[in-house]
Design a protein around this motif. Structure first.
Motif, PDB file in Angstrom:
ATOM      1  N   PHE A  12       0.827  -1.206   0.000  1.00 55.01           N
ATOM      2  CA  PHE A  12       0.000   0.000   0.000  1.00 55.01           C
ATOM      3  C   PHE A  12       0.862   1.257   0.000  1.00 55.01           C
ATOM      4  O   PHE A  12       0.663   2.175  -0.796  1.00 55.01           O
ATOM      5  CB  PHE A  12      -0.934  -0.002   1.215  1.00 55.01           C
ATOM      6  N   LEU A  13       1.843   1.286   0.892  1.00 56.10           N
ATOM      7  CA  LEU A  13       2.694   2.467   1.022  1.00 56.10           C
ATOM      8  C   LEU A  13       3.512   2.726  -0.238  1.00 56.10           C
ATOM      9  O   LEU A  13       3.597   3.865  -0.707  1.00 56.10           O
ATOM     10  CB  LEU A  13       3.617   2.313   2.235  1.00 56.10           C
ATOM     11  N   SER A  14       4.089   1.688  -0.815  1.00 61.05           N
ATOM     12  CA  SER A  14       4.895   1.897  -2.016  1.00 61.05           C
ATOM     13  C   SER A  14       4.028   2.334  -3.184  1.00 61.05           C
ATOM     14  O   SER A  14       4.440   3.164  -3.993  1.00 61.05           O
ATOM     15  CB  SER A  14       5.700   0.647  -2.360  1.00 61.05           C
ATOM     16  N   GLY A  15       2.807   1.804  -3.278  1.00 62.33           N
ATOM     17  CA  GLY A  15       1.894   2.266  -4.322  1.00 62.33           C
ATOM     18  C   GLY A  15       1.448   3.694  -4.088  1.00 62.33           C
ATOM     19  O   GLY A  15       1.302   4.483  -5.028  1.00 62.33           O
ATOM     20  N   LEU A  16       1.253   4.052  -2.843  1.00 60.80           N
ATOM     21  CA  LEU A  16       0.784   5.389  -2.480  1.00 60.80           C
ATOM     22  C   LEU A  16       1.823   6.462  -2.786  1.00 60.80           C
ATOM     23  O   LEU A  16       1.504   7.509  -3.350  1.00 60.80           O
ATOM     24  CB  LEU A  16       0.433   5.415  -0.990  1.00 60.80           C
ATOM     25  N   ILE A  17       3.076   6.199  -2.441  1.00 59.07           N
ATOM     26  CA  ILE A  17       4.113   7.220  -2.621  1.00 59.07           C
ATOM     27  C   ILE A  17       4.925   7.033  -3.893  1.00 59.07           C
ATOM     28  O   ILE A  17       5.755   7.866  -4.228  1.00 59.07           O
ATOM     29  CB  ILE A  17       5.048   7.311  -1.387  1.00 59.07           C
ATOM     30  N   GLY A  18       4.696   5.930  -4.609  1.00 58.37           N
ATOM     31  CA  GLY A  18       5.319   5.754  -5.917  1.00 58.37           C
ATOM     32  C   GLY A  18       6.777   5.365  -5.900  1.00 58.37           C
ATOM     33  O   GLY A  18       7.522   5.717  -6.806  1.00 58.37           O
ATOM     34  N   ILE A  19       7.198   4.640  -4.857  1.00 61.37           N
ATOM     35  CA  ILE A  19       8.572   4.129  -4.858  1.00 61.37           C
ATOM     36  C   ILE A  19       8.519   2.613  -4.723  1.00 61.37           C
ATOM     37  O   ILE A  19       7.520   2.044  -4.281  1.00 61.37           O
ATOM     38  CB  ILE A  19       9.443   4.725  -3.725  1.00 61.37           C
ATOM     39  N   GLY A  20       9.593   1.960  -5.098  1.00 59.47           N
ATOM     40  CA  GLY A  20       9.646   0.508  -5.019  1.00 59.47           C
ATOM     41  C   GLY A  20       9.546   0.000  -3.591  1.00 59.47           C
ATOM     42  O   GLY A  20      10.095   0.593  -2.667  1.00 59.47           O
TER      43      GLY A  20
END
Length: 115
Positions: A12-20
């Protein structure tokens, strides 16, 4: 159960902020002592590879097409990954990997906060 929760949170977090997600996964594995440096690097590399392939598949279903330059990017990235895997698993000691990971994490934090 904790691993399932953390996996969902990282996704969720990586999708939210756009980092791997690997950049988030690696420190968690180390902090919880679920893996050593080399294991963490291998797990994160696989995690990033799977995420990249799914992202690429998603883009291709939207009609995005490869240009000639993109094939070279894939070849160079794959070669760099193989080289990094070789040096990380065979050549470098744990201490070197700690400094490399620390540098990558600091660059990610800088980019996230200031760029």
């Amino acid at each position: 159960m904790l691993a399932v929760f953390l996996g969902a949170f990282i996704g969720f977090l990586s999708g939210l902020i756009g980092i791997g997600g690997g950049i988030i996964l690696s420190p968690i594995l180390l902090l919880l002592r679920w893996a050593n440096m080399k294991e963490s690097a291998a797990i994160s590399a696989l995690f990033i590879f799977v995420n990249s392939m799914s992202g690429l598949a998603g883009q291709l279903t939207k009609g995005v097409q490869f240009t000639a330059d993109m094939y070279w990017y894939v070849i160079v990235a794959f070669a760099g990954g193989l080289l990094g895997a070789y040096y990380g698993s065979i050549k470098f000691k744990q201490d070197v990997l700690k400094y490399v990971l620390s540098t990558v994490l600091l660059l990610a934090v800088y980019k996230l906060l200031f760029v």
